[in-house]
Write a protein that holds these residues in place. Sequence first.
Motif, PDB file in Angstrom:
ATOM      1  N   GLU A 152       4.391  18.296   4.705  1.00  0.00           N
ATOM      2  CA  GLU A 152       4.226  16.943   4.163  1.00  0.00           C
ATOM      3  C   GLU A 152       5.456  16.474   3.412  1.00  0.00           C
ATOM      4  OE1 GLU A 152       0.001  15.589   2.749  1.00  0.00           O
ATOM      5  OE2 GLU A 152       0.443  17.589   1.932  1.00  0.00           O
ATOM      6  N   TYR A 153       6.188  17.419   2.827  1.00  0.00           N
ATOM      7  CA  TYR A 153       7.267  17.066   1.901  1.00  0.00           C
ATOM      8  C   TYR A 153       8.655  17.396   2.415  1.00  0.00           C
ATOM      9  CZ  TYR A 153       3.284  16.449  -1.109  1.00  0.00           C
ATOM     10  OH  TYR A 153       2.090  16.025  -1.629  1.00  0.00           O
ATOM     11  N   GLY A 154       8.802  17.668   3.701  1.00  0.00           N
ATOM     12  CA  GLY A 154      10.136  17.906   4.215  1.00  0.00           C
ATOM     13  C   GLY A 154      10.146  18.745   5.477  1.00  0.00           C
ATOM     14  N   VAL A 155      11.352  19.144   5.861  1.00  0.00           N
ATOM     15  CA  VAL A 155      11.570  19.934   7.064  1.00  0.00           C
ATOM     16  C   VAL A 155      12.452  21.118   6.693  1.00  0.00           C
ATOM     17  CG1 VAL A 155      12.579  19.952   9.378  1.00  0.00           C
ATOM     18  CG2 VAL A 155      11.432  17.901   8.541  1.00  0.00           C
ATOM     19  N   THR A 156      12.091  22.289   7.189  1.00  0.00           N
ATOM     20  CA  THR A 156      12.898  23.487   7.004  1.00  0.00           C
ATOM     21  C   THR A 156      13.413  23.926   8.366  1.00  0.00           C
ATOM     22  OG1 THR A 156      11.541  24.195   5.148  1.00  0.00           O
ATOM     23  CG2 THR A 156      12.910  25.875   6.180  1.00  0.00           C
ATOM     24  N   PHE A 157      14.704  24.182   8.447  1.00  0.00           N
ATOM     25  CA  PHE A 157      15.311  24.696   9.669  1.00  0.00           C
ATOM     26  C   PHE A 157      15.497  26.199   9.523  1.00  0.00           C
ATOM     27  CE2 PHE A 157      16.576  20.273   9.517  1.00  0.00           C
ATOM     28  CZ  PHE A 157      16.337  19.857  10.821  1.00  0.00           C
ATOM     29  N   ARG A 158      15.361  26.928  10.635  1.00  0.00           N
ATOM     30  CA  ARG A 158      15.538  28.380  10.633  1.00  0.00           C
ATOM     31  C   ARG A 158      16.422  28.749  11.818  1.00  0.00           C
ATOM     32  NH1 ARG A 158      12.997  32.394   7.996  1.00  0.00           N
ATOM     33  NH2 ARG A 158      12.919  34.446   8.937  1.00  0.00           N
ATOM     34  N   ARG A 167      16.721   8.853   4.084  1.00  0.00           N
ATOM     35  CA  ARG A 167      17.771   9.790   3.684  1.00  0.00           C
ATOM     36  C   ARG A 167      18.502  10.271   4.924  1.00  0.00           C
ATOM     37  NH1 ARG A 167      13.316  10.675   0.587  1.00  0.00           N
ATOM     38  NH2 ARG A 167      13.610  10.548  -1.645  1.00  0.00           N
ATOM     39  N   ARG A 168      19.795  10.507   4.750  1.00  0.00           N
ATOM     40  CA  ARG A 168      20.637  10.995   5.832  1.00  0.00           C
ATOM     41  C   ARG A 168      21.532  12.081   5.253  1.00  0.00           C
ATOM     42  NH1 ARG A 168      22.193   8.167  10.411  1.00  0.00           N
ATOM     43  NH2 ARG A 168      21.223   6.357   9.458  1.00  0.00           N
ATOM     44  N   LYS A 169      21.493  13.270   5.861  1.00  0.00           N
ATOM     45  CA  LYS A 169      22.333  14.356   5.365  1.00  0.00           C
ATOM     46  C   LYS A 169      22.536  15.406   6.441  1.00  0.00           C
ATOM     47  CE  LYS A 169      20.250  17.801   2.897  1.00  0.00           C
ATOM     48  NZ  LYS A 169      19.639  18.467   1.771  1.00  0.00           N
ATOM     49  N   ASP A 170      23.545  16.237   6.257  1.00  0.00           N
ATOM     50  CA  ASP A 170      23.735  17.421   7.072  1.00  0.00           C
ATOM     51  C   ASP A 170      23.050  18.572   6.359  1.00  0.00           C
ATOM     52  OD1 ASP A 170      25.316  15.939   8.797  1.00  0.00           O
ATOM     53  OD2 ASP A 170      27.199  16.617   7.927  1.00  0.00           O
ATOM     54  N   VAL A 171      22.362  19.427   7.104  1.00  0.00           N
ATOM     55  CA  VAL A 171      21.683  20.580   6.530  1.00  0.00           C
ATOM     56  C   VAL A 171      22.495  21.823   6.869  1.00  0.00           C
ATOM     57  CG1 VAL A 171      19.597  21.999   6.582  1.00  0.00           C
ATOM     58  CG2 VAL A 171      19.415  19.509   6.642  1.00  0.00           C
ATOM     59  N   ASN A 172      23.008  22.459   5.850  1.00  0.00           N
ATOM     60  CA  ASN A 172      23.809  23.659   6.018  1.00  0.00           C
ATOM     61  C   ASN A 172      22.910  24.881   5.891  1.00  0.00           C
ATOM     62  OD1 ASN A 172      26.054  25.272   6.337  1.00  0.00           O
ATOM     63  ND2 ASN A 172      26.528  25.266   4.160  1.00  0.00           N
ATOM     64  N   ILE A 173      22.645  25.545   7.008  1.00  0.00           N
ATOM     65  CA  ILE A 173      21.901  26.795   6.948  1.00  0.00           C
ATOM     66  C   ILE A 173      22.823  27.889   6.444  1.00  0.00           C
ATOM     67  CG2 ILE A 173      20.665  28.524   8.306  1.00  0.00           C
ATOM     68  CD1 ILE A 173      19.724  26.208  10.112  1.00  0.00           C
ATOM     69  N   GLY A 174      24.079  27.806   6.810  1.00  0.00           N
ATOM     70  CA  GLY A 174      25.079  28.736   6.300  1.00  0.00           C
ATOM     71  C   GLY A 174      25.091  30.060   7.034  1.00  0.00           C
ATOM     72  N   GLY A 227      17.198  23.457   4.418  1.00  0.00           N
ATOM     73  CA  GLY A 227      16.307  22.291   4.402  1.00  0.00           C
ATOM     74  C   GLY A 227      16.542  21.467   3.174  1.00  0.00           C
ATOM     75  N   GLY A 228      15.497  21.258   2.394  1.00  0.00           N
ATOM     76  CA  GLY A 228      15.624  20.506   1.148  1.00  0.00           C
ATOM     77  C   GLY A 228      15.807  19.021   1.349  1.00  0.00           C
ATOM     78  N   LEU A 229      15.055  18.420   2.270  1.00  0.00           N
ATOM     79  CA  LEU A 229      15.241  16.999   2.538  1.00  0.00           C
ATOM     80  C   LEU A 229      14.705  16.111   1.429  1.00  0.00           C
ATOM     81  CD1 LEU A 229      14.330  16.834   6.331  1.00  0.00           C
ATOM     82  CD2 LEU A 229      16.570  17.013   5.282  1.00  0.00           C
ATOM     83  N   ASN A 230      13.662  16.541   0.756  1.00  0.00           N
ATOM     84  CA  ASN A 230      13.056  15.705  -0.276  1.00  0.00           C
ATOM     85  C   ASN A 230      13.156  16.431  -1.609  1.00  0.00           C
ATOM     86  OD1 ASN A 230      11.718  13.619  -1.481  1.00  0.00           O
ATOM     87  ND2 ASN A 230       9.689  14.352  -0.962  1.00  0.00           N
ATOM     88  N   THR A 231      14.050  15.971  -2.476  1.00  0.00           N
ATOM     89  CA  THR A 231      14.261  16.680  -3.736  1.00  0.00           C
ATOM     90  C   THR A 231      14.094  15.798  -4.969  1.00  0.00           C
ATOM     91  OG1 THR A 231      16.634  16.231  -3.575  1.00  0.00           O
ATOM     92  CG2 THR A 231      15.849  18.317  -2.687  1.00  0.00           C
ATOM     93  N   ILE A 241       7.048  12.848   3.891  1.00  0.00           N
ATOM     94  CA  ILE A 241       7.894  12.501   5.030  1.00  0.00           C
ATOM     95  C   ILE A 241       7.054  11.775   6.078  1.00  0.00           C
ATOM     96  CG2 ILE A 241       7.590  14.693   6.263  1.00  0.00           C
ATOM     97  CD1 ILE A 241      10.659  14.528   6.853  1.00  0.00           C
ATOM     98  N   LYS A 242       7.605  10.683   6.623  1.00  0.00           N
ATOM     99  CA  LYS A 242       6.918   9.941   7.668  1.00  0.00           C
ATOM    100  C   LYS A 242       7.459  10.327   9.033  1.00  0.00           C
ATOM    101  CE  LYS A 242       6.417   5.526   6.857  1.00  0.00           C
ATOM    102  NZ  LYS A 242       6.693   4.151   6.441  1.00  0.00           N
ATOM    103  N   LYS A 243       8.768  10.307   9.192  1.00  0.00           N
ATOM    104  CA  LYS A 243       9.394  10.722  10.444  1.00  0.00           C
ATOM    105  C   LYS A 243      10.797  11.225  10.156  1.00  0.00           C
ATOM    106  CE  LYS A 243      11.044   6.163  11.775  1.00  0.00           C
ATOM    107  NZ  LYS A 243      11.137   5.174  12.839  1.00  0.00           N
TER     108      LYS A 243
END
Length: 119
Positions: A44-50, A76-83, A94-98, A104-106
Amino acid sequence: MKSKLLLFLLLTIGGVTTSLSQSVDGYTFHETSNGVSLYYKQSEYGVTFRAINKRDEYVYVKVYNVVSSWSNGKTRRKDVNIGFVGVGKASNGGGLNTDDYSKIKKWSFDSWKWSEDPL
């Protein structure tokens, strides 16, 4: 006899640790590129990449231009650094909503990349 038992226990624990570290339960597969796989999980509150690295060298992974829209009307627009992702390991980013409790809607992203050098 004791050394065989100890070796068995070490191999069993090592195998369990490796399998757990690469777990993708609850994640959706996106794509594999030369032994590096990308998954995502939306809540509900964001997306996590793995990212999972099955190569013989460590890698760095980044997801580019992640765009998300939220229940508070913000985009929001950002690059997600998994590292860093070790050999045979998995890492998250992740961490899209801080900033608040918006939902999150889409969301979408343009591309992702892995490299043996930091991105």
